[in-house]
Scaffold this active site. Structure first.
Site, short mmCIF file in Angstrom:
data_model
loop_
_atom_site.label_atom_id
_atom_site.label_comp_id
_atom_site.label_asym_id
_atom_site.label_seq_id
_atom_site.Cartn_x
_atom_site.Cartn_y
_atom_site.Cartn_z
N GLU A 140 4.11 5.66 -1.90
CA GLU A 140 4.70 6.82 -1.21
C GLU A 140 4.44 8.11 -2.00
O GLU A 140 5.36 8.80 -2.44
CB GLU A 140 6.20 6.62 -0.99
CG GLU A 140 6.48 5.49 -0.01
CD GLU A 140 7.92 5.37 0.43
OE1 GLU A 140 8.80 5.88 -0.28
OE2 GLU A 140 8.17 4.79 1.49
N GLU A 172 5.20 -1.55 4.38
CA GLU A 172 6.67 -1.56 4.30
C GLU A 172 7.22 -1.27 5.68
O GLU A 172 6.79 -0.30 6.33
CB GLU A 172 7.20 -0.47 3.36
CG GLU A 172 7.09 -0.79 1.90
CD GLU A 172 7.80 0.23 1.02
OE1 GLU A 172 8.87 0.75 1.43
OE2 GLU A 172 7.31 0.50 -0.09
C1 BG6 Z 1 10.48 3.02 0.33
C2 BG6 Z 1 10.16 2.56 -1.05
O1 BG6 Z 1 10.81 4.35 0.27
O2 BG6 Z 1 11.59 2.54 0.96
C3 BG6 Z 1 10.86 1.30 -1.49
O3 BG6 Z 1 8.77 2.43 -1.25
C4 BG6 Z 1 12.27 1.30 -0.97
O4 BG6 Z 1 10.79 1.21 -2.90
C5 BG6 Z 1 12.22 1.34 0.55
O5 BG6 Z 1 13.05 0.25 -1.42
C6 BG6 Z 1 13.56 1.27 1.23
O6 BG6 Z 1 14.45 2.20 0.69
P1 BG6 Z 1 15.87 1.73 0.16
O7 BG6 Z 1 16.48 2.91 -0.44
O8 BG6 Z 1 16.59 1.22 1.35
O9 BG6 Z 1 15.60 0.66 -0.83
#
Ligand code: BG6
Length: 464
Positions: free
Chosen positions: A172, A361
């Site tokens: 990111e 993701e």
């Molecule tokens: C992304 C990141 O922003 O979102 C991850 O690459 C992160 O590291 C994921 O865990 C979800 O965000 P969160 O705050 O719910 O863990």
């Protein structure tokens, strides 16, 4: 739904600092993540011996990975995305010689995956860098960090050249604009000029890593990683539409440089109008010309943009500057759920870059309950993932080239934004709470069986 290609990379994604724990083991140095116990928006806390943060142990993946990989294999994973903790390899970031114990750990991890035919997809830097590099050299604000990073990248490419064929540079990369310490090792409150200079160094380092990867592992593919922060105009007023275009460009800019090898005109205008003069050398321009093989991105939600300042101020929430969409439901954490947005984003990125896309993701952070019978009925997660994957199939049908899909946190992990355990994304439940209490026992949720079927049927079991 016979749309997913036969070699589609189904799997899950985690990051070292959110799963491994063992934050000081086998010579590991402190990273920026280790000094932000409350997550990427939390304060920096200088460590003293015995300090405790939930990430120090996380889910103890460092010790328990063999059983976790076996569970991923049981689901039929073709790949697992994880990151290498830079501080296990170079504890301070600026050493000449790597830490052999750190290198050996990832050898064992990748060997374990290979036993089951699971391909590693490895992020070089996922939301952390050596804390010493920040303290001693000023993080990515210092041009010297490009060289430290290149040395680290070349070291791991050499070492794992026969084990890892998919690489990502910076997780990111556009988050530096919102979380400068995590992204580029600069303190909160840094000016836009400082942040963009650090980003420039990081973009050059990313391009140098791509070049090194191509030289050292010619049969590997290396991509970037964007937070896919798709925005819609709140209304069809031309001014809202224009503001939306501008806002989308704040993150597309990174992809433009990494795919096209030069700064886009709209950014040059932005720098000019904001009195930002970047130090860009002719060597930097030459380095940037090495572009990525594919684009990877995260996708969780969309938001809206308005030119109305008053409305903007009132409705700001979330990690990005966005106004909520009145047509969409939200997760317990206020992230707006928009499966169609994923199809739009895939089409938009494909139209813009014509490079293969990898969704690395996507997922739903939710509170899970263990029922009396010991099961975890996470139908909300199944429905979220099903609906998003249906839209991936639609995009493939639209002609978009999609390489794979790794759902975020296939096993419960520590959340990045607030370092919580209760925000669970997993198919596998981990017995640990926000205070660090629990046995760390793993348990299959209903979604575990559902995802296994999706993979086994190559997406045919999805419900439209
Ligand atoms: C992304 C990141 O922003 O979102 C991850 O690459 C992160 O590291 C994921 O865990 C979800 O965000 P969160 O705050 O719910 O863990």
């Amino acid at each position: 739904m016979k749309l997913f290609p036969q070699d589609f990379l189904w799997g899950g994604a985690v990051a070292a600092n959110q799963v491994e724990g063992a934050y000081r083991e086998a010579g590991k140095g402190l990273s920026t993540s280790d000094v932000q116990p409350q997550g990427i928006f939390g304060d920096v806390v200088e460590r003293r011996e015995g300090d405790f943060g939930i990430k120090d142990v996380a889910i103890d993946f460092y010790h328990q990975y063999p059983q976790d990989i076996a569970l991923f294999a049981e689901m039929g994973f073709k790949c697992l995305r994880t990151s290498i903790a830079w501080t296990r390899i170079f504890p301070h970031g600026d050493e000449d010689q790597p830490n052999e114990a750190g290198l050996a750990f990832y050898d064992s991890l990748f060997d374990e995956m290979a036993k089951y035919g699971i391909q590693p997809v490895v992020t070089l830097s996922h939301y952390e860098m050596p804390w010493e590099l920040v303290k001693k050299h000023g993080g990515w604000g210092n041009r010297k960090t490009i060289g430290f990073f290149e040395h680290y990248a070349r070291t791991v490419f050499q070492r794992y050249q026969h084990k890892v064929k998919y690489w990502l540079t910076f997780n990111e990369i556009n988050m530096s604009l919102h979380a400068p310490l995590t992204g580029v090792g600069l303190p909160a409150g840094s000016s836009k000029a400082e942040i963009y200079q650090a980003i420039h160094h990081q973009l050059v380092a990313s391009a140098k890593a791509v070049k090194a990867c191509h030289e050292i592992i010619p049969d590997a593919k290396i991509g970037n990683m964007l937070l896919g922060g798709l925005m819609y105009p709140l209304s069809c007023q031309p001014q809202d539409v224009w503001e939306t275009l501008q806002q989308n460009r704040t993150w597309l800019f990174f992809g433009d440089v990494q795919c096209r090898g030069e700064y886009p005109g709209y950014m040059l205008r932005y720098f000019r109008e904001n009195n930002i003069t970047l130090d860009i050398t002719p060597e930097d321009r030459q380095a940037l010309k090495t572009t990525i093989d594919f684009i990877s991105f995260s996708y969780y939600m969309t938001g809206c943009v308005t030119a109305d300042e008053e409305l903007n101020r009132k409705s700001r929430g979330n990690i990005l500057d966005m106004v909520p969409n009145p047509h969409l439901p939200s997760s317990e954490w206020g992230w707006q759920i928009d499966p169609t947005g994923l199809r739009i984003l895939l089409n938009m990125l494909w139209d813009r870059y014509q490079k293969p896309l990898f969704i690395v993701e996507n997922g739903l952070g939710a509170k899970d309950k263990i029922s009396a019978d010991g099961a975890i009925h996470d139908d909300y997660r199944i429905s979220y993932l099903n609906d998003h994957l249906v839209q991936v199939a639609e995009a493939i049908d639209d002609g978009v080239e999609v390489m794979g899909y790794t759902s975020w946190g296939p096993i419960d992990i520590v959340s990045a934004s607030k370092a919580e355990m209760s925000k669970r994304y997993g198919f596998i439940y981990v017995d640990r709470d926000d205070h660090g209490e629990g046995t760390l026992t793993r348990r299959r949720k209903d979604s575990f069986y559902w995802y296994s079927e999706v993979i086994a049927s190559n997406g045919e079991s999805l419900k439209r």
